[in-house]
Design a protein around this motif. Structure first.
Motif, short mmCIF file in Angstrom:
data_model
loop_
_atom_site.label_atom_id
_atom_site.label_comp_id
_atom_site.label_asym_id
_atom_site.label_seq_id
_atom_site.Cartn_x
_atom_site.Cartn_y
_atom_site.Cartn_z
N THR A 31 -20.19 -18.45 -44.84
CA THR A 31 -18.93 -18.61 -45.56
C THR A 31 -18.06 -17.35 -45.53
OG1 THR A 31 -19.99 -17.98 -47.64
CG2 THR A 31 -19.84 -20.34 -47.15
N ILE A 32 -18.61 -16.23 -45.10
CA ILE A 32 -17.78 -15.03 -45.09
C ILE A 32 -17.57 -14.46 -43.68
CG2 ILE A 32 -18.16 -14.38 -47.50
CD1 ILE A 32 -20.24 -12.31 -46.51
N THR A 33 -17.67 -15.35 -42.68
CA THR A 33 -17.34 -14.94 -41.31
C THR A 33 -16.67 -16.12 -40.59
OG1 THR A 33 -18.21 -14.12 -39.21
CG2 THR A 33 -19.63 -15.60 -40.45
N ASP A 34 -15.83 -15.79 -39.62
CA ASP A 34 -15.26 -16.84 -38.77
C ASP A 34 -16.11 -17.07 -37.54
OD1 ASP A 34 -12.54 -17.27 -40.12
OD2 ASP A 34 -12.58 -15.09 -39.86
N CYS A 35 -17.12 -16.24 -37.37
CA CYS A 35 -17.95 -16.36 -36.17
C CYS A 35 -18.94 -17.52 -36.31
CB CYS A 35 -18.70 -15.06 -35.92
SG CYS A 35 -17.57 -13.67 -35.63
N ASN A 36 -19.13 -18.22 -35.22
CA ASN A 36 -20.06 -19.35 -35.18
C ASN A 36 -20.43 -19.60 -33.73
OD1 ASN A 36 -17.87 -20.81 -33.99
ND2 ASN A 36 -17.06 -21.21 -36.04
N GLN A 37 -20.91 -20.79 -33.45
CA GLN A 37 -21.34 -21.11 -32.07
C GLN A 37 -20.19 -20.96 -31.06
OE1 GLN A 37 -24.08 -24.25 -31.17
NE2 GLN A 37 -25.36 -22.50 -31.72
N ASP A 38 -18.98 -21.30 -31.51
CA ASP A 38 -17.85 -21.27 -30.57
C ASP A 38 -17.11 -19.94 -30.57
OD1 ASP A 38 -18.31 -23.99 -29.92
OD2 ASP A 38 -17.33 -24.56 -31.80
N ILE A 39 -16.92 -19.37 -31.76
CA ILE A 39 -16.23 -18.09 -31.86
C ILE A 39 -17.27 -17.00 -32.03
CG2 ILE A 39 -14.51 -16.75 -33.16
CD1 ILE A 39 -13.59 -19.55 -34.32
N SER A 40 -17.36 -16.10 -31.09
CA SER A 40 -18.37 -15.04 -31.18
C SER A 40 -17.74 -13.78 -31.76
CB SER A 40 -18.93 -14.74 -29.80
OG SER A 40 -17.97 -14.02 -29.06
N PRO A 41 -18.56 -12.86 -32.25
CA PRO A 41 -18.03 -11.55 -32.67
C PRO A 41 -17.19 -10.90 -31.57
CG PRO A 41 -20.28 -11.78 -33.42
CD PRO A 41 -19.99 -12.99 -32.56
N THR A 42 -17.54 -11.16 -30.32
CA THR A 42 -16.76 -10.61 -29.21
C THR A 42 -15.30 -11.08 -29.28
OG1 THR A 42 -18.79 -10.72 -27.91
CG2 THR A 42 -16.73 -10.29 -26.70
N HIS A 43 -15.09 -12.37 -29.56
CA HIS A 43 -13.73 -12.90 -29.71
C HIS A 43 -12.96 -12.13 -30.79
CE1 HIS A 43 -15.32 -16.68 -27.82
NE2 HIS A 43 -14.11 -16.68 -27.31
N PHE A 44 -13.60 -12.01 -31.93
CA PHE A 44 -12.99 -11.33 -33.07
C PHE A 44 -12.59 -9.90 -32.70
CE2 PHE A 44 -14.31 -8.73 -36.98
CZ PHE A 44 -13.04 -8.76 -37.55
N TYR A 45 -13.48 -9.17 -32.04
CA TYR A 45 -13.18 -7.77 -31.73
C TYR A 45 -12.22 -7.61 -30.53
CZ TYR A 45 -16.33 -6.36 -35.42
OH TYR A 45 -16.91 -6.19 -36.66
N PHE A 46 -12.23 -8.56 -29.62
CA PHE A 46 -11.21 -8.56 -28.54
C PHE A 46 -9.81 -8.67 -29.15
CE2 PHE A 46 -13.26 -10.05 -24.27
CZ PHE A 46 -14.01 -8.90 -24.24
N ASP A 47 -9.67 -9.64 -30.03
CA ASP A 47 -8.39 -9.84 -30.70
C ASP A 47 -7.99 -8.60 -31.49
OD1 ASP A 47 -6.37 -12.00 -31.92
OD2 ASP A 47 -7.19 -10.85 -33.59
N LEU A 48 -9.00 -8.02 -32.16
CA LEU A 48 -8.75 -6.84 -33.00
C LEU A 48 -8.27 -5.64 -32.18
CD1 LEU A 48 -10.66 -5.91 -36.14
CD2 LEU A 48 -10.67 -4.14 -34.40
N ILE A 49 -8.96 -5.33 -31.09
CA ILE A 49 -8.53 -4.15 -30.30
C ILE A 49 -7.19 -4.42 -29.62
CG2 ILE A 49 -10.80 -3.11 -29.93
CD1 ILE A 49 -10.73 -4.42 -27.07
N GLU A 50 -6.94 -5.65 -29.26
CA GLU A 50 -5.65 -5.96 -28.64
C GLU A 50 -4.51 -5.63 -29.61
OE1 GLU A 50 -5.76 -9.28 -26.22
OE2 GLU A 50 -3.59 -9.31 -25.84
N LYS A 51 -4.69 -6.07 -30.86
CA LYS A 51 -3.66 -5.81 -31.86
C LYS A 51 -3.56 -4.34 -32.24
CE LYS A 51 -3.36 -10.50 -33.50
NZ LYS A 51 -4.25 -11.60 -33.88
N ILE A 52 -4.67 -3.66 -32.24
CA ILE A 52 -4.66 -2.26 -32.68
C ILE A 52 -4.20 -1.31 -31.58
CG2 ILE A 52 -6.14 -0.33 -33.39
CD1 ILE A 52 -7.71 -2.29 -35.06
N LEU A 53 -4.61 -1.57 -30.34
CA LEU A 53 -4.39 -0.56 -29.31
C LEU A 53 -3.28 -0.86 -28.32
CD1 LEU A 53 -8.16 0.14 -28.52
CD2 LEU A 53 -6.65 1.52 -29.95
N LYS A 54 -2.93 -2.14 -28.17
CA LYS A 54 -1.91 -2.46 -27.16
C LYS A 54 -0.52 -2.16 -27.69
CE LYS A 54 -3.39 -4.98 -23.30
NZ LYS A 54 -3.07 -6.06 -22.34
N LYS A 55 0.24 -1.50 -26.85
CA LYS A 55 1.59 -1.09 -27.29
C LYS A 55 2.61 -2.15 -26.93
CE LYS A 55 -0.04 3.29 -25.94
NZ LYS A 55 0.12 4.56 -25.26
#
Lengths: 224, 224
Positions: free
Chosen positions: B200-224
């Motif tokens: 209940t306190i994560t969006d990660c599951n069989q389809d969405i992996s932690p990798t998805h979450f962190y890919f999205d995160l670094i894209e938003k944080i680091l891409k200019k």
DNA sequence: TCTTTTTTGAAAGTATTACTGTTATATTTG
DNA sequence: CAAATATAACAGTAATACTTTCAAAAAAGA
């Protein structure tokens, strides 16, 4: 606010104790001194025998309050998150702007904790140190699924959910609000740990707090 | 690549063992079966006596390899991060584009681990489960500063530093590269834990992996 | 291959932990 | 003041986390 805070009683899952420690002097002493002793010698070396010696009570008397030290630690953690939740709800209730509300919420859960003078027998500043060093041990066990079902982590999850809700208010299009909230709460504890013990793998220090890092992070992730 | 991988020997700090387990059949059996036993009963219930029974050896023989179970866990963790580092360096060496390099690095440290058939006595998939459940216990101790000085966490920190370097290549203006790297590595382990035990306190599951979450995160944080 | 060295197994022993149970005394409550 | 409850003191148990000793087995070296 003082009045309100001094009147709230923090509710803890009654499966965590045999006898409610808030109902007696000895019980409160167990809570007060266990926080100090766990911080001082670490959870691994902490025993009910040592705690008994420290408070001038017999080991068996402590067992009448808590089945074992694991449940005591879960109790202390629940107390901490319940106290956090209270501060969180109180501090964020008056914001109309959800961005400001989120910033307030993040600062509450990521900042270093000062002792709350309103709770006489609990030193929140030391309890915060215990949470940083020992909290993950409460659920990194083989019994986690059973204990989760029994509600041992309910308040902690509710804190995460409250932050998730505010994230959704700020940016309803963001797809990972739950993971972001759980990452920030857990990650802030970890960054506090790193700044004290592994300085080479964190930017946090005396001047830059985990709060700075997560403020910058949510700004980049959520602001359109 | 197979050739190269099968030839590397993973170097572990020799303060972690009394006798190098890689130098004997019994030593390798201790490593192999301890991974399986810790995963199966959890680190708290794991004892050298039980391990001895499982491998048909005496408790005292295991003590000739490791002083105590804490050091064995630090050894297994070091092995894991050393293996991770090897895969990280190998997989990222051929990228000229630093963004692609970072994505590759993040996927290596955040993805679910499959067994590496090249290491005969170590099941990396099970070891990864141990790291998710038990790794924080290696440094959440009162001895952390002393053991850090002795280099117990050196390889882990080096993995974080390698990711930090790539983050700096991607965006030299970002001010929290170390905290971001340590947050991602630790956070990914935590998200894996949550998806298995506190959904209940994560969006990660069989389809969405932690990798998805962190890919999205670094894209938003680091891409200019 | 024989001998020396090293490794391992078996067993016994110690201090500590993590409890449980009993009983007497102290404290609280009605 | 009596009854009920809480606490302290102590004894006891099984398991843990080791250490030590000694003999047998295996490996290494000449």
């Amino acid at each position: 606010m003082d009045q309100i805070l001094s009147n709230i009683k923090i509710q803890i899952n009654d499966k965590l104790y045999v006898k409610d420690p808030e109902t007696s002097t000895l019980g409160k002493k167990i809570i007060e001194e266990s926080i100090i002793l766990i911080d001082s010698i670490g959870f691994e070396d902490f025993t009910f025998k040592k705690l008994g010696e420290k408070i001038g009570s017999n080991e068996s008397s402590i067992y009448r309050y808590f089945e074992n030290k694991h449940k005591l630690l879960v109790y202390l953690s629940s107390w901490y998150w319940s106290w956090m939740e209270y501060r969180l709800v109180f501090a964020t209730s008056n914001y109309s702007d959800s961005w400001e509300k989120l910033k307030k919420a993040i600062s509450i859960v990521t900042e270093k904790v000062e002792d709350d003078q309103k709770t006489l027998h609990i030193n929140e500043s030391i309890l915060n140190k215990i949470i940083i060093a020992e909290f993950t041990k409460t659920f990194h066990t083989k019994e986690v699924d059973q204990e989760n079902k029994e509600g041992f982590y309910f308040i902690y999850k509710r804190v995460i959910n409250r932050i998730t809700t505010i994230i959704n208010e700020v940016n309803p299009d963001y797809g990972f609000s739950k993971s972001l909230a759980s990452n920030i709460v857990e990650g802030a504890l970890h960054q506090h740990f790193l700044k004290d013990h592994m300085k080479t793998i964190t930017d946090c220090n005396q001047d830059i707090s985990p709060t700075h890092f997560y403020f910058d992070l949510i700004e980049k992730i959520l602001k359109k």
